[in-house]
Each structure stands twice: as C-alpha cells, then as structure tokens.
Design an enzyme around this catalytic site. Structure first.
Site, PDB file in Angstrom:
ATOM      1  N   HIS A  38       0.848  -1.192   0.000  1.00 43.33           N
ATOM      2  CA  HIS A  38       0.000   0.000   0.000  1.00 43.33           C
ATOM      3  C   HIS A  38       0.886   1.247   0.000  1.00 43.33           C
ATOM      4  CE1 HIS A  38      -2.480  -3.241   1.621  1.00 43.33           C
ATOM      5  NE2 HIS A  38      -3.550  -2.552   1.286  1.00 43.33           N
ATOM      6  N   ILE A 199     -10.364   8.591   0.646  1.00 46.80           N
ATOM      7  CA  ILE A 199     -10.249   7.429  -0.237  1.00 46.80           C
ATOM      8  C   ILE A 199     -10.148   6.155   0.591  1.00 46.80           C
ATOM      9  CG2 ILE A 199      -8.754   6.239  -1.915  1.00 46.80           C
ATOM     10  CD1 ILE A 199     -10.209   8.521  -3.173  1.00 46.80           C
ATOM     11  N   HIS A 272      -4.098   3.068  -3.559  1.00 47.04           N
ATOM     12  CA  HIS A 272      -4.294   2.647  -2.169  1.00 47.04           C
ATOM     13  C   HIS A 272      -3.573   1.343  -1.871  1.00 47.04           C
ATOM     14  CE1 HIS A 272      -6.230   0.982   1.409  1.00 47.04           C
ATOM     15  NE2 HIS A 272      -6.724   2.167   1.667  1.00 47.04           N
ATOM     16  N   SER A 396     -22.157  -8.693  37.816  1.00 45.63           N
ATOM     17  CA  SER A 396     -22.373 -10.053  37.315  1.00 45.63           C
ATOM     18  C   SER A 396     -21.067 -10.806  37.120  1.00 45.63           C
ATOM     19  CB  SER A 396     -23.142  -9.997  35.986  1.00 45.63           C
ATOM     20  OG  SER A 396     -24.434  -9.458  36.166  1.00 45.63           O
ATOM     21  N   GLU A 425     -17.381  -4.043  24.809  1.00 50.50           N
ATOM     22  CA  GLU A 425     -16.595  -5.264  24.961  1.00 50.50           C
ATOM     23  C   GLU A 425     -15.351  -5.262  24.064  1.00 50.50           C
ATOM     24  OE1 GLU A 425     -20.926  -6.161  25.826  1.00 50.50           O
ATOM     25  OE2 GLU A 425     -19.834  -5.245  24.143  1.00 50.50           O
ATOM     26  N   HIS A 487     -27.956 -15.308  25.375  1.00 55.71           N
ATOM     27  CA  HIS A 487     -26.908 -15.107  26.369  1.00 55.71           C
ATOM     28  C   HIS A 487     -26.215 -16.408  26.782  1.00 55.71           C
ATOM     29  CE1 HIS A 487     -28.648 -11.177  26.494  1.00 55.71           C
ATOM     30  NE2 HIS A 487     -27.915 -10.783  27.524  1.00 55.71           N
TER      31      HIS A 487
END
Length: 684
Positions: A38, A199, A272, A396, A425, A487
C-alpha cells in the site's frame, strides 16, 4: 512554541520536503520490489510523519524500550512502509536490507506491522481501528502510572501517545467505543493525526462515510484541530504544538492527497493497495526531483533524520530525573522499576500460598465467577499493577473487590485500579492490549462469555502479540438459565480454544479457579481466558499438592479402583461434577470409570507425552462432557469415542431444567458410556 525545538524549525521548506520524500520513495521502492503493498498512505502522510518524528516525538532508537518514550501507533497498519521508513531513517536497528525484503518470509518488515518483528513497532496493527484502541489503552496506562508514582518535582512518567489513523479506522465501530471513552476520561496526552484523504479501497468515501467526523469528536469531548493542510509542514507544526497543550485528547484533521507526488495516480483509489508500477514510479521520481536509484538515500538525508543523538540526550535526562526520584522515594522507585520490567513481586510465592489456602477454605458450593472474585480478594491488594474492569457487568462478572478503587467513584488519594468500560466489549479488550503493551500495568476485564464474540479479534491480537491479558468471561453456558439462547454460550468455548496462544480455562471449583488465576498472572507469553459459571458448583476433594497437577491442564480427579479404568470420562467446569456422578452410577453397574478434569486443554497439550498418556491412557474408551458445541472434543476421545454436549442453541428456562432437556445429566452420560463399552462406538 514547543520548548523541545529541533533542527526542524530552522531547516528550509525544500529540505523538509526532501526529508519527507525519503519516506515516499522507500515506500514506493519496497512495494515495487514486493509487487504488493500500500504505497498511497505512506506517500500521503509523509509530511505529517516528518513533522511529528523530527520535531515532537520523544524516542531513542538505540533503546526502543526506554520506559518514558512517547508511543507511536500506526493504526492504519496497511501503511506499514511509512513506519518501516521512519524506523530505518531515524536510526533503529532496521537495516536497509530488511526494507528491501518487505513482505518476504521471515523479514523484519511484514505486510502489516507486527509487534516483536522490528524494534520500535509498539503494537501489531492491520485490523483497522484496533491500533487506535491500543493507543487509548497506552494513554490510560501513562495516566495511571503518572498518578500513582509522580510526586511534586518528580514527573518520572510523562509522555504522549501519538496515532496515525485513516478513514477506515474511524469507520470501524471500535473507534466510536474507545474515542468516546477517551474523551470521557480526559486522556489529554493522546494525540491522533487523522489522514483525511477521502479514499478507501472501493473509491471515494463520501458515498459510504459522509458524517462530519470533526463534530463527532467534538461530541466525544475531544479537542479538534483543523482541518489543516497535511502537506504544509508549518501548519502541521502549529497544530502539533496546540495539541500538546490541550487538556483533552486531540484530533488533528489533516487533509491530504493519497499517493501525493504521483503525477497520474495521486488522489485516487488505484494507489491505495497496489504498486505504482515502474513507469509511474519513474514519473514520480521526475515530478519530485528525486534523482536517486531505488533504495538509495543521500547521506545528508540520513544525517538529518538520525534521532539517536537527541534520543540519547532525552533518555539521559530522564535517567537523571529517575535517579533523583529514587533518592527521594526509594520504595516507589523500586516498585516502578519492577512493574516496568513486568516482574511479579518478591513475595509472590507467599501470595500464591495465601491464594491456595483461601481457596481450600471454601467448603460450600460456589459459582466459579464468585471463586474468581474470592481469588481477586487476595491478588488485588498483593499486586498493585493489577488493573481490572468490566464492560458494564461488574456486579455479574464479580471483577471488583474490596481493594478495587474505581476511576469514577473511588478514593482520590489512592491509585486507581478499576475502570467501568461501559458497554464496550471490543473496545475494552483492545484497550487492555494497549495497557499491557505499555507496561507497568497488568489488565483484566470481564463480560459474559457469549459477548466474547464482540471482542474476539482483540483476543486474537493479544495472542498474536503474546501479551499478558486476562479475560474474565462469566455466565459460561446454559447454566445461566432464564436469559435464554441469546446469552447462553454454546460455541464460544471451543472457538476460543482454536486461537493459537490463548489459554482457555474452564475451572470446576475454587481451587481450579485459583490455579487458573495464578497461571494467568505468571504467564509471560500470551493471554488467558477464564470461563466461569453463574450457578453454584460443589467443591471437589483435592489432596495436598493437587495444585501442581491442576496446573498441567488436565489431571485425574477420581480414579477407578487400582487405577485400571475401563472408561475415561473427561469434563470441564460445571460438568465435572456431572461426570463424577456418572462414574458412581457406572460403578454401581460394575464399570470402573476414571474422571479427568481438563480445565485448560491448551496447557494439557503442552505437557510431555508421558503426562498425557498417564492421564489419558491409550486404548481406553473415552467420553467427554461439556455444555458446549461438541466437535472439538473428538481430538481427545477419537472418532469412536463419545461426546455429551450441545449441537444446538439453548432455551430460556431455569438451569436444572435445561440440563435435563439437553441430556447433560449423569444418567445420560452413564447411558452413553454403557453403549460405548457395549458397541465400541458412540450412539447414533
């Protein structure tokens, strides 16, 4: 003006452009030689890099691990040749031959920057946005250590974290998670240069990234500077000085042209992710008046780039400050040095004995998430480097303890060692990688196991970089009950075990949980994941010294009379007691069954062949039991063995009903075992 003036301030603009062009042509030539890479971003960001690296960045190429160096993170890691060019030119031990070997097998210059491959690479980047998240963790570590160790007149921790980021990094959702938090925390020594070139690989980004990015960062609470011309060194200099004086994290919006200098490809997506091609490379040489052969850098440019003399002076000055600090505060100085080395305290073995004694002192049934909290009650006060947190599930996950001092609500006269990350998370996991990479901090953080999917790529990156990070994943199975299949983790445990270098622990009781924590904190070559139950689990009978057997990843928990089993039952976590109950049912039928607890399969796999054969003797039929997707267990039971697990998602109901509904019971395990012994294969 910046008090740390360099030669940059007196060199004429034409010479500064030559210095930036050295970056451009190293990138062009390396990508051409590799026939992949790149070049566009290194060409577009070269002027920004020249301003930062020659005028502001505090670093010493002769000692890349100098603790008080500024951290530089190339979040848009596909622009790796920008970083390699900077490291080579400024004097790091990255020879030109390695630049020539860009993207080749075992080179120091892989396609994306990899921590540990070349000196000066602070983190592995490539998955966009994560480098930025790592940098937020690094800036947080600097703030934590400065608050804990600095004293009036003794600022021994005082450095910045700089980031280069592109449109792709800021499109990624993780950028929202961590930049929002960085603004809330006021991490003013975090400075991000945003390469606003408009871009990406697919073309002009306004078709899919049309937001007002500057206003987004203003809303986060950041100091936003610009847009400035990313090819105007004086404008970039002014912006950099302003950012260093801000009380908030800073975003410098730099308007650039991707592939700057290329006569026919600059500003387009073609540059790119592909080489310019020989003809365009030669045209760029002519356009920028660069009359040198590929990989040829004039000596005067090397001399102007060489950061070693200035870096040595900066480090020597810091060493003098550290020496004065050590005379004034000897105990603090020794603790700081130990923590920066990543070493555990001298009394660590005594801490471990207290940890094990506390674990053995718990007699009743206990959820392993609670067992983890009880372990932390011993560990947190003994290890001031521990920095905990949770993604909005502290109550928890049980990741906070009496000695936790939270960022937002804790006591101001004590070191902060806990952070509520919010519902972030992925951001939490990637920030923990940055905390660990910075040094001086040992991070752990919690969420539900099922949400490890959100943070999975950061777990992968921490394993790839071999960082000591502890992921606390509670609510590990259908045992969480009524919250239902959204869950209930089914496939997460086996899928995490597939990540190379990640030690996945699923302990069955207090002592196994304590051993898991001990091993995770001692481990210097990778992360650990602790998979913990919501529901209470009985304490098993462990003879003295069993800790050493547990630490081998799998061990015989209960054996057949005489140690000659007709069958081996293998289980983890909440299913270990089910396997024990099944062994008693089988014993009543005259079948001698061995029960093997395997809290960490990766650790068991690293044991010598003798131990593995002792625990799992050849030729003895095996049944594995785990409330999770079963396929991985055939590695241990063989194709003819049996697995009692789950090949479906869960249901919403109380946990005992779910275990019966899905057939993960002692009775069903005994039935499967009996069929295996009678027919030599698992039931259909």
């Amino acid at each position: 003006m910046n008090p740390d003036k360099s030669l940059q301030s007196v060199i004429d603009p034409a010479q500064r452009r030559r210095l930036a062009n050295a970056i451009r042509f190293l990138a062009i030539d390396a990508v051409e030689a590799a026939n992949s890479g790149h070049p566009g971003a290194p060409m577009g960001m070269a002027d920004i890099a020249e301003v930062l690296w020659r005028g502001h960045l505090h670093h010493n190429p002769a000692n890349p691990q100098w603790p008080n160096r500024d951290r530089f993170v190339l979040s848009n890691g596909h622009a790796s040749m920008l970083l390699y060019a900077l490291l080579h030119l400024s004097g790091y031990a990255l020879p030109l031959e390695e630049v020539r070997r860009f993207r080749q097998l075992h080179s120091m210059t892989p396609g994306h920057p990899e921590y540990g491959c070349a000196p000066g690479v602070e983190t592995t980047t490539g998955p966009l946005g994560q480098g930025l998240a790592n940098a937020v963790g690094m800036a947080l570590a600097e703030r934590l250590l400065a608050r804990e160790f600095n004293r009036p007149g003794h600022d021994v921790i005082d450095h910045y974290t700089y980031v280069f980021a592109g449109d792709g990094c800021l499109m990624e959702g993780i950028s929202h998670e961590v930049c929002s938090l960085a603004g809330t925390l006021g991490l003013n020594k975090l400075i991000v240069y945003y390469d606003d070139n408009g871009i990406s690989i697919d073309g002009h980004v306004e078709h899919w990234f049309g937001e007002d990015t500057a206003k987004r960062f203003v809303a986060y609470g950041w100091n936003v500077i610009g847009p400035v011309d990313g090819h105007d060194a004086l404008a970039l200099e002014r912006a950099s000085v302003e950012a260093r004086t801000s009380e908030r994290p800073s975003l410098i919006v730099c308007t650039t042209s991707i592939g700057w200098g290329s006569p026919h490809k600059a500003g387009g997506h073609e540059v790119h992710g592909a080489p310019l091609g020989q003809a365009e490379a030669e045209a760029t040489r002519r356009a920028l008046d660069w009359p040198y052969a590929p990989f040829e850098i004039p000596q005067d440019i090397y001399q102007a780039w060489d950061a070693r003399p200035r870096g040595a002076a900066l480090e020597q000055a810091w060493n003098r400050r550290l020496q004065a600090y050590a005379q004034a505060y000897p105990e603090l100085a020794e603790q700081l040095r130990r923590r920066l080395r990543g070493e555990l305290p001298a009394d660590w073995q005594a801490v471990v004995q207290r940890l094990y004694a506390a674990a053995r002192g718990v007699g009743g049934a206990t959820a392993t998430r609670k067992a983890s909290q009880l372990a932390l009650e011993t560990l947190v006060p003994a290890l001031p480097e521990l920095f905990g947190g949770s993604a909005d599930l502290t109550g928890s996950n049980l990741t906070a303890v009496k000695d936790s001092n939270a960022w937002a609500t804790g006591q101001q006269d004590r070191p902060v060692n806990y952070l509520s990350y919010g519902v972030r998370e992925f951001g939490m996991a990637a920030m923990m990688n940055g905390l660990a990479l910075h040094g001086g901090v040992m991070p752990y953080g919690g969420t539900f196991l099922v949400f490890s999917d959100y943070s999975r790529n950061a777990l992968r990156m921490s394993a790839l970089m071999k960082q000591r990070v502890v992921h606390v994943f509670s609510h590990d199975s259908i045992g969480l009950g009524e919250d239902g299949p959204t869950h209930q983790a089914v496939e997460q445990a086996p899928s995490l075990r597939l990540i190379p270098g990640l030690d996945v622990w699923r302990p069955a009781d207090m002592l196994e949980t304590a051993v898991a924590w001990k091993h995770a904190l001692e481990r210097r070559d990778g992360p650990s994941a602790l998979l913990l139950s919501r529901q209470n689990l009985p304490q098993q009978q462990h003879p003295q010294g069993d800790e050493a057997r547990i630490e081998r990843g799998a061990y015989v928990l209960a054996d057949a009379p005489g140690g000659e089993p007709a069958l081996v039952l293998i289980a983890t976590g909440s299913e270990v007691d089910i396997a024990l109950q099944a062994s008693r049912l089988l014993a009543a039928q005259g079948v001698a069954a061995r029960v093997v607890s395997m809290p960490c399969s990766a650790l068991f796999d690293r044991q010598d062949a003798a131990w593995r054969a002792q625990v799992l003797p050849a030729g003895v039929p095996r049944v594995a039991v785990e409330a999770a997707q079963p396929d991985l267990w055939h590695k241990y039971v063989g194709l003819s063995g049996a697995v009692v697990g789950m090949a479906s998602f869960g249901e919403s109901a109380p946990a005992p009903q779910l275990y019966r509904h899905f057939g993960i019971t002692a009775e069903h395990v005994a039935e499967v075992a009996t069929h295996l012994l009678a027919h030599g294969t698992a039931a259909d």
